[in-house]
Motif scaffolding. Structure first.
Motif, PDB file in Angstrom:
ATOM      1  N   ASP A  38      10.416   5.166 -15.546  1.00 33.69           N
ATOM      2  CA  ASP A  38      11.554   5.722 -14.801  1.00 33.69           C
ATOM      3  C   ASP A  38      11.679   4.972 -13.483  1.00 33.69           C
ATOM      4  OD1 ASP A  38      13.464   7.145 -13.433  1.00 33.69           O
ATOM      5  OD2 ASP A  38      12.317   9.007 -13.318  1.00 33.69           O
ATOM      6  N   PRO A  39      12.666   4.086 -13.351  1.00 38.72           N
ATOM      7  CA  PRO A  39      12.817   3.299 -12.120  1.00 38.72           C
ATOM      8  C   PRO A  39      12.966   4.160 -10.867  1.00 38.72           C
ATOM      9  CG  PRO A  39      14.167   2.394 -13.870  1.00 38.72           C
ATOM     10  CD  PRO A  39      13.646   3.696 -14.377  1.00 38.72           C
ATOM     11  N   ALA A  40      13.407   5.421 -11.037  1.00 41.96           N
ATOM     12  CA  ALA A  40      13.570   6.320  -9.886  1.00 41.96           C
ATOM     13  C   ALA A  40      12.400   7.298  -9.764  1.00 41.96           C
ATOM     14  CB  ALA A  40      14.880   7.090 -10.017  1.00 41.96           C
ATOM     15  N   ALA A  41      11.269   6.952 -10.321  1.00 41.53           N
ATOM     16  CA  ALA A  41      10.112   7.861 -10.337  1.00 41.53           C
ATOM     17  C   ALA A  41       9.663   8.227  -8.930  1.00 41.53           C
ATOM     18  CB  ALA A  41       8.955   7.217 -11.095  1.00 41.53           C
ATOM     19  N   VAL A  42       9.237   9.477  -8.786  1.00 38.47           N
ATOM     20  CA  VAL A  42       8.579   9.911  -7.552  1.00 38.47           C
ATOM     21  C   VAL A  42       7.124  10.173  -7.882  1.00 38.47           C
ATOM     22  CG1 VAL A  42      10.662  10.908  -6.559  1.00 38.47           C
ATOM     23  CG2 VAL A  42       9.153  12.356  -7.948  1.00 38.47           C
ATOM     24  N   VAL A  43       6.274  10.076  -6.875  1.00 36.37           N
ATOM     25  CA  VAL A  43       4.847  10.345  -7.037  1.00 36.37           C
ATOM     26  C   VAL A  43       4.456  11.459  -6.077  1.00 36.37           C
ATOM     27  CG1 VAL A  43       4.260   8.454  -5.435  1.00 36.37           C
ATOM     28  CG2 VAL A  43       2.510   9.399  -6.959  1.00 36.37           C
ATOM     29  N   ARG A  44       3.759  12.420  -6.591  1.00 37.14           N
ATOM     30  CA  ARG A  44       3.255  13.506  -5.753  1.00 37.14           C
ATOM     31  C   ARG A  44       1.811  13.192  -5.390  1.00 37.14           C
ATOM     32  NH1 ARG A  44       3.896  20.005  -6.925  1.00 37.14           N
ATOM     33  NH2 ARG A  44       2.832  20.736  -5.033  1.00 37.14           N
ATOM     34  N   LEU A  45       1.570  12.967  -4.118  1.00 32.46           N
ATOM     35  CA  LEU A  45       0.241  12.629  -3.614  1.00 32.46           C
ATOM     36  C   LEU A  45      -0.426  13.887  -3.097  1.00 32.46           C
ATOM     37  CD1 LEU A  45       1.248   9.405  -1.671  1.00 32.46           C
ATOM     38  CD2 LEU A  45       0.130   9.499  -3.903  1.00 32.46           C
ATOM     39  N   ARG A  46      -1.634  14.136  -3.561  1.00 31.70           N
ATOM     40  CA  ARG A  46      -2.348  15.346  -3.153  1.00 31.70           C
ATOM     41  C   ARG A  46      -3.773  14.970  -2.759  1.00 31.70           C
ATOM     42  NH1 ARG A  46      -2.248  21.097  -6.249  1.00 31.70           N
ATOM     43  NH2 ARG A  46      -0.292  21.196  -5.082  1.00 31.70           N
ATOM     44  N   ARG A  47      -4.169  15.408  -1.582  1.00 29.09           N
ATOM     45  CA  ARG A  47      -5.498  15.100  -1.076  1.00 29.09           C
ATOM     46  C   ARG A  47      -6.552  15.933  -1.798  1.00 29.09           C
ATOM     47  NH1 ARG A  47      -5.686  15.112   5.179  1.00 29.09           N
ATOM     48  NH2 ARG A  47      -5.414  17.360   4.866  1.00 29.09           N
ATOM     49  N   ARG A  48      -7.664  15.271  -2.157  1.00 29.08           N
ATOM     50  CA  ARG A  48      -8.797  15.960  -2.772  1.00 29.08           C
ATOM     51  C   ARG A  48     -10.046  15.654  -1.959  1.00 29.08           C
ATOM     52  NH1 ARG A  48      -9.444  14.784  -9.007  1.00 29.08           N
ATOM     53  NH2 ARG A  48     -11.353  15.950  -8.486  1.00 29.08           N
ATOM     54  N   GLY A  49     -10.415  16.589  -1.096  1.00 31.01           N
ATOM     55  CA  GLY A  49     -11.558  16.356  -0.228  1.00 31.01           C
ATOM     56  C   GLY A  49     -11.223  15.347   0.855  1.00 31.01           C
ATOM     57  N   GLU A  50     -12.251  14.706   1.376  1.00 28.17           N
ATOM     58  CA  GLU A  50     -12.058  13.783   2.501  1.00 28.17           C
ATOM     59  C   GLU A  50     -11.687  12.372   2.064  1.00 28.17           C
ATOM     60  OE1 GLU A  50     -12.110  14.488   5.752  1.00 28.17           O
ATOM     61  OE2 GLU A  50     -12.274  16.588   5.150  1.00 28.17           O
ATOM     62  N   ARG A  51     -12.099  11.988   0.850  1.00 30.40           N
ATOM     63  CA  ARG A  51     -11.974  10.578   0.505  1.00 30.40           C
ATOM     64  C   ARG A  51     -11.230  10.307  -0.803  1.00 30.40           C
ATOM     65  NH1 ARG A  51     -12.069   6.620   3.502  1.00 30.40           N
ATOM     66  NH2 ARG A  51     -13.111   5.276   1.997  1.00 30.40           N
ATOM     67  N   LEU A  52     -10.643  11.323  -1.405  1.00 32.92           N
ATOM     68  CA  LEU A  52      -9.938  11.110  -2.664  1.00 32.92           C
ATOM     69  C   LEU A  52      -8.496  11.572  -2.562  1.00 32.92           C
ATOM     70  CD1 LEU A  52     -12.596  12.341  -5.261  1.00 32.92           C
ATOM     71  CD2 LEU A  52     -12.061   9.968  -4.658  1.00 32.92           C
ATOM     72  N   VAL A  53      -7.616  10.864  -3.242  1.00 35.35           N
ATOM     73  CA  VAL A  53      -6.198  11.227  -3.320  1.00 35.35           C
ATOM     74  C   VAL A  53      -5.755  11.096  -4.769  1.00 35.35           C
ATOM     75  CG1 VAL A  53      -3.849  10.628  -2.627  1.00 35.35           C
ATOM     76  CG2 VAL A  53      -5.705  10.495  -0.956  1.00 35.35           C
ATOM     77  N   SER A  54      -5.110  12.144  -5.282  1.00 38.55           N
ATOM     78  CA  SER A  54      -4.567  12.106  -6.640  1.00 38.55           C
ATOM     79  C   SER A  54      -3.071  11.843  -6.584  1.00 38.55           C
ATOM     80  CB  SER A  54      -4.820  13.436  -7.360  1.00 38.55           C
ATOM     81  OG  SER A  54      -6.203  13.630  -7.580  1.00 38.55           O
ATOM     82  N   GLY A  55      -2.616  10.931  -7.433  1.00 37.04           N
ATOM     83  CA  GLY A  55      -1.191  10.652  -7.562  1.00 37.04           C
ATOM     84  C   GLY A  55      -0.685  11.193  -8.894  1.00 37.04           C
ATOM     85  N   TRP A  56       0.324  12.061  -8.846  1.00 38.64           N
ATOM     86  CA  TRP A  56       0.895  12.681 -10.036  1.00 38.64           C
ATOM     87  C   TRP A  56       2.297  12.136 -10.271  1.00 38.64           C
ATOM     88  CZ3 TRP A  56      -1.631  16.193 -13.161  1.00 38.64           C
ATOM     89  CH2 TRP A  56      -2.816  16.748 -12.643  1.00 38.64           C
ATOM     90  N   VAL A  57       2.621  11.840 -11.533  1.00 37.48           N
ATOM     91  CA  VAL A  57       3.980  11.410 -11.880  1.00 37.48           C
ATOM     92  C   VAL A  57       4.402  12.108 -13.171  1.00 37.48           C
ATOM     93  CG1 VAL A  57       3.760   9.142 -10.784  1.00 37.48           C
ATOM     94  CG2 VAL A  57       3.178   9.415 -13.217  1.00 37.48           C
ATOM     95  N   ALA A  58       5.712  12.268 -13.349  1.00 39.85           N
ATOM     96  CA  ALA A  58       6.251  12.753 -14.614  1.00 39.85           C
ATOM     97  C   ALA A  58       6.377  11.565 -15.554  1.00 39.85           C
ATOM     98  CB  ALA A  58       7.606  13.407 -14.386  1.00 39.85           C
ATOM     99  N   THR A  59       6.144  11.794 -16.841  1.00 34.21           N
ATOM    100  CA  THR A  59       6.158  10.693 -17.803  1.00 34.21           C
ATOM    101  C   THR A  59       7.437  10.612 -18.628  1.00 34.21           C
ATOM    102  OG1 THR A  59       5.138  12.057 -19.525  1.00 34.21           O
ATOM    103  CG2 THR A  59       3.648  10.838 -18.048  1.00 34.21           C
ATOM    104  N   GLY A  60       8.261  11.674 -18.584  1.00 36.44           N
ATOM    105  CA  GLY A  60       9.432  11.709 -19.438  1.00 36.44           C
ATOM    106  C   GLY A  60       9.170  12.354 -20.786  1.00 36.44           C
ATOM    107  N   PHE A  61       7.915  12.755 -21.028  1.00 33.24           N
ATOM    108  CA  PHE A  61       7.549  13.417 -22.283  1.00 33.24           C
ATOM    109  C   PHE A  61       7.161  14.874 -22.045  1.00 33.24           C
ATOM    110  CE2 PHE A  61       6.627   8.896 -23.028  1.00 33.24           C
ATOM    111  CZ  PHE A  61       7.355   8.686 -24.193  1.00 33.24           C
ATOM    112  N   GLU A  62       7.638  15.469 -20.951  1.00 36.20           N
ATOM    113  CA  GLU A  62       7.280  16.829 -20.564  1.00 36.20           C
ATOM    114  C   GLU A  62       5.764  16.955 -20.422  1.00 36.20           C
ATOM    115  OE1 GLU A  62       9.114  19.707 -23.091  1.00 36.20           O
ATOM    116  OE2 GLU A  62      11.146  19.117 -22.543  1.00 36.20           O
ATOM    117  N   ALA A  63       5.162  15.906 -19.906  1.00 35.56           N
ATOM    118  CA  ALA A  63       3.739  15.873 -19.600  1.00 35.56           C
ATOM    119  C   ALA A  63       3.573  15.091 -18.302  1.00 35.56           C
ATOM    120  CB  ALA A  63       2.940  15.207 -20.722  1.00 35.56           C
TER     121      ALA A  63
END
Length: 230
Positions: A38-63
């Protein structure tokens, strides 16, 4: 060069710093795949503790797909354009995330805790299922993509004790589309997957998650990702 604290003042703490070049490459690869879907994809960045960051994206498959890297994030949770983060990663310095796009994220995230390990499955098996599904989609799909009946079809059932998990084709397609399974060559063909490579199936009462070497995909087992306020 401005540090994280300096940029945080400039943009309300919406700053991401990924100092390790290998982690920058990992995140950039993840986001490149998301933008390919998805060329217009957004990423949701969420901090996990002091040194980790998770990046979440939608895949287009409802997952959803997620990759976690060693990084520092100036806020707990923010949604921004994937292309903006990609461009920032190429500079090598802290990334000013600018204005948030939280309203662009339309679904809930799965819980951090509470998943139980159901079973391990050969990664090659999932890639074979994706290959079979892709052929069926080619034969029976349309300009709008694979038929919903194919995407919703249960293609793998995993059980352990009193936990019974059905994996739909949607999740398999999402996993292979994000190229989370290591392989030789340019394409994730089943013959290029090591027989010893596994994926781990985990579940809660309401979520299914499949963990592969390069990332995870998650889907709400009750149906599509529910719409909730960000």
């Amino acid at each position: 060069m401005a540090g994280v604290s300096d940029l945080g003042v400039m943009s309300g703490q919406r700053v991401l710093e990924v100092s390790d070049p290998a982690e920058r490459e990992n995140l950039a690869t993840f986001l490149t795949r998301a933008v390919r879907l998805d060329p217009a994809a957004v990423v949701r960045l969420r901090r996990r503790g002091e040194r980790l960051v998770s990046g979440w994206v939608a895949t287009g498959f409802e997952a959803l797909a997620v990759r976690t890297v060693v990084a520092e994030l100036g806020v707990d949770d923010v949604t921004v354009g994937a292309d903006l983060v990609l461009a920032g990663l190429a500079t090598g310095g802290p990334i000013d995330l600018g204005y948030s796009m939280d309203s662009a994220w339309r679904g809930a995230l799965p819980p951090v805790d509470g998943f139980v390990h159901v079973d391990d499955v050969p990664a090659r098996t999932l890639v074979e299922l994706a290959e079979q599904g892709a052929q069926l989609a080619k034969d029976h799909g349309s300009s709008h993509g694979p038929p919903a009946s194919l995407l919703d079809q249960t293609v793998l059932t995993v059980s352990a004790a009193d936990t019974h998990v059905e994996v739909p084709m949607r999740v398999v397609f999402a996993l292979t589309a994000m190229d989370f399974i290591p392989h030789s060559g340019d394409k994730a063909e089943s013959r290029r997957i090591m027989p010893s490579e596994i994926v781990r199936v985990r579940a809660t009462k309401t979520w299914l998650r499949i963990d592969a070497r390069y990332g995870s995909v998650a889907r709400r087992t009750g149906g599509p990702i529910p719409l909730t306020p960000s």
